[in-house]
Design a protein around this motif. Structure first.
Motif, PDB file in Angstrom:
ATOM      1  N   ARG A  56      -8.208  -3.697  -9.649  1.00 20.59           N
ATOM      2  CA  ARG A  56      -7.968  -2.724  -8.449  1.00 20.59           C
ATOM      3  C   ARG A  56      -9.145  -1.722  -8.258  1.00 20.59           C
ATOM      4  N   VAL A  57     -10.097  -2.031  -8.144  1.00 19.26           N
ATOM      5  CA  VAL A  57     -11.295  -1.268  -8.062  1.00 19.26           C
ATOM      6  C   VAL A  57     -11.358  -0.533  -6.872  1.00 19.26           C
ATOM      7  N   ASP A  58     -10.974  -1.002  -5.614  1.00 17.89           N
ATOM      8  CA  ASP A  58     -11.224  -0.486  -4.337  1.00 17.89           C
ATOM      9  C   ASP A  58     -10.109   0.694  -4.394  1.00 17.89           C
ATOM     10  N   TYR A  59      -8.985   0.276  -4.709  1.00 13.56           N
ATOM     11  CA  TYR A  59      -7.898   1.365  -4.731  1.00 13.56           C
ATOM     12  C   TYR A  59      -8.202   2.548  -5.760  1.00 13.56           C
ATOM     13  N   VAL A  60      -8.729   2.095  -6.909  1.00 12.54           N
ATOM     14  CA  VAL A  60      -8.942   3.404  -7.747  1.00 12.54           C
ATOM     15  C   VAL A  60     -10.294   4.277  -7.193  1.00 12.54           C
ATOM     16  N   LYS A  61     -11.231   3.490  -6.551  1.00 14.45           N
ATOM     17  CA  LYS A  61     -12.129   4.524  -5.940  1.00 14.45           C
ATOM     18  C   LYS A  61     -12.001   5.260  -4.631  1.00 14.45           C
ATOM     19  N   SER A  62     -10.516   4.791  -4.115  1.00 17.23           N
ATOM     20  CA  SER A  62     -10.103   5.894  -3.258  1.00 17.23           C
ATOM     21  C   SER A  62      -9.248   6.889  -3.602  1.00 17.23           C
ATOM     22  N   LEU A  63      -8.698   6.591  -4.725  1.00 17.45           N
ATOM     23  CA  LEU A  63      -8.205   7.902  -5.393  1.00 17.45           C
ATOM     24  C   LEU A  63      -9.231   8.737  -5.953  1.00 17.45           C
ATOM     25  N   GLU A  64     -10.120   8.148  -6.515  1.00 21.14           N
ATOM     26  CA  GLU A  64     -11.506   9.122  -7.041  1.00 21.14           C
ATOM     27  C   GLU A  64     -11.749   9.850  -5.877  1.00 21.14           C
ATOM     28  N   GLN A  65     -12.111   9.383  -4.649  1.00 22.69           N
ATOM     29  CA  GLN A  65     -12.654  10.160  -3.594  1.00 22.69           C
ATOM     30  C   GLN A  65     -11.597  11.358  -3.101  1.00 22.69           C
ATOM     31  N   GLN A  66     -10.570  11.028  -3.268  1.00 21.49           N
ATOM     32  CA  GLN A  66      -9.495  11.844  -2.846  1.00 21.49           C
ATOM     33  C   GLN A  66      -9.204  13.028  -3.782  1.00 21.49           C
ATOM     34  N   GLY A  67      -9.867  12.818  -5.180  1.00 23.28           N
ATOM     35  CA  GLY A  67      -9.489  13.553  -6.113  1.00 23.28           C
ATOM     36  C   GLY A  67      -8.166  13.703  -6.700  1.00 23.28           C
ATOM     37  N   VAL A  68      -7.624  12.510  -6.771  1.00 24.32           N
ATOM     38  CA  VAL A  68      -6.365  12.386  -7.269  1.00 24.32           C
ATOM     39  C   VAL A  68      -6.610  11.717  -8.502  1.00 24.32           C
ATOM     40  N   GLY A  69      -5.583  12.211  -9.653  1.00 25.31           N
ATOM     41  CA  GLY A  69      -5.582  11.628 -11.179  1.00 25.31           C
ATOM     42  C   GLY A  69      -5.262  10.056 -10.772  1.00 25.31           C
ATOM     43  N   VAL A  70      -6.143   9.138 -11.516  1.00 24.46           N
ATOM     44  CA  VAL A  70      -6.277   7.780 -11.311  1.00 24.46           C
ATOM     45  C   VAL A  70      -5.190   7.361 -12.417  1.00 24.46           C
ATOM     46  N   PHE A  71      -5.208   7.591 -13.662  1.00 25.80           N
ATOM     47  CA  PHE A  71      -4.329   7.103 -14.475  1.00 25.80           C
ATOM     48  C   PHE A  71      -2.756   7.119 -14.107  1.00 25.80           C
TER      49      PHE A  71
END
Length: 191
Positions: A56-71
C-alpha cells in the motif's frame, strides 16, 4: 564475525550512512552464526532505487508526507487492527526474529543512519549491541549558517505560510522555540 562465533541469542543493530554500505555489511557477514538483515524502507527510499516493500505504498507515502506515524496507522493499530497484507509484508518480515528456541543463532540488522532519528518500530526488541558508524557524529553536528531571510523564505508550509517568520522572531526574542511551535500547533509533518 569473531564476536558472533562465540555467542548466541544476540540482537545486534548496525547503523551505516547509506544503503550500499548496508549491503556491503550483509555480504561481509555471509556465513556467520546470524540471520543478517539489511533493513530497507517501505516505499523504495527517497530516490526510489530500493525495492518497494509495502503493498500500500501510495497510502504510506501520504502518511509520511503528513508526518503521521506509519506503523500504527497503516500496519497494526493499538486496537489490534492489522493491514490486510501484514502477514505477507516484506517490510514487517525484516523485524521477525528467528525461533531462538530451535535456532540458537543471532540476529544482525543493518540500518541507515536516518533510522536513529525515528521512533523505534514496535516490532523491534531492544538490541544487545549497537554499532554506529563514526561518520554519524560528524553528520549530526554539522553546522549550517543560514540568514534570517533564508529561514523566513524557506521555512513555510501550506498550513503555516509565515512559519519562518515566527521561527526567527522566537529565536531573536529568546522565547523557547519549541514552546512557540507548540503554541502555533506546528507538527513534524508541517516542517
Amino acid at each position: 564475525k569473531e564476536f558472533l562465533e562465540k555467542r548466541s541469542l544476540q540482537n545486534i543493530e548496525i547503523y551505516v550512512p547509506r544503503h550500499d554500505l548496508a549491503q556491503e555489511y550483509v555480504d561481509l557477514l555471509t556465513g556467520v552464526n546470524a540471520q543478517v538483515v539489511h533493513v530497507r524502507p517501505r516505499t523504495g527510499g527517497a530516490d526510489g532505487k530500493l525495492p518497494v516493500l509495502c503493498q500500500r505504498v501510495d497510502y504510506v507515502k501520504s502518511l509520511e508526507q503528513q508526518g503521521v506515524g506509519v506503523f500504527r496507522n497503516a500496519c497494526s493499530s493499538a486496537e489490534g487492527d492489522r493491514c490486510e497484507f501484514y502477514e505477507s509484508c516484506d517490510y514487517i518480515a525484516q523485524f521477525i526474529d528467528p525461533d531462538f528456541e530451535s535456532d540458537r543463532s543471532n540476529v544482525v540488522r543493518i540500518f541507515v543512519h536516518n533510522y536513529l532519528a525515528l521512533r523505534r518500530n514496535p516490532l523491534q526488541d531492544n538490541p544487545s549491541l549497537v554499532i554506529i558508524d563514526e561518520s554519524f557524529f560528524s553528520a549530526m553536528v554539522e553546522v549550517h549558517d543560514l540568514s534570517s531571510k533564508e529561514v523566513r523564505e524557506q521555512l513555510r508550509s501550506d498550513r503555516h505560510p509565515e512559519l519562518g517568520d515566527k521561527f526567527v522572531k522566537s529565536l531573536v526574542s529568546g522565547e523557547p522555540l519549541l514552546e512557540t511551535l507548540r503554541g502555533l500547533n506546528v507538527r513534524l509533518g508541517h516542517l
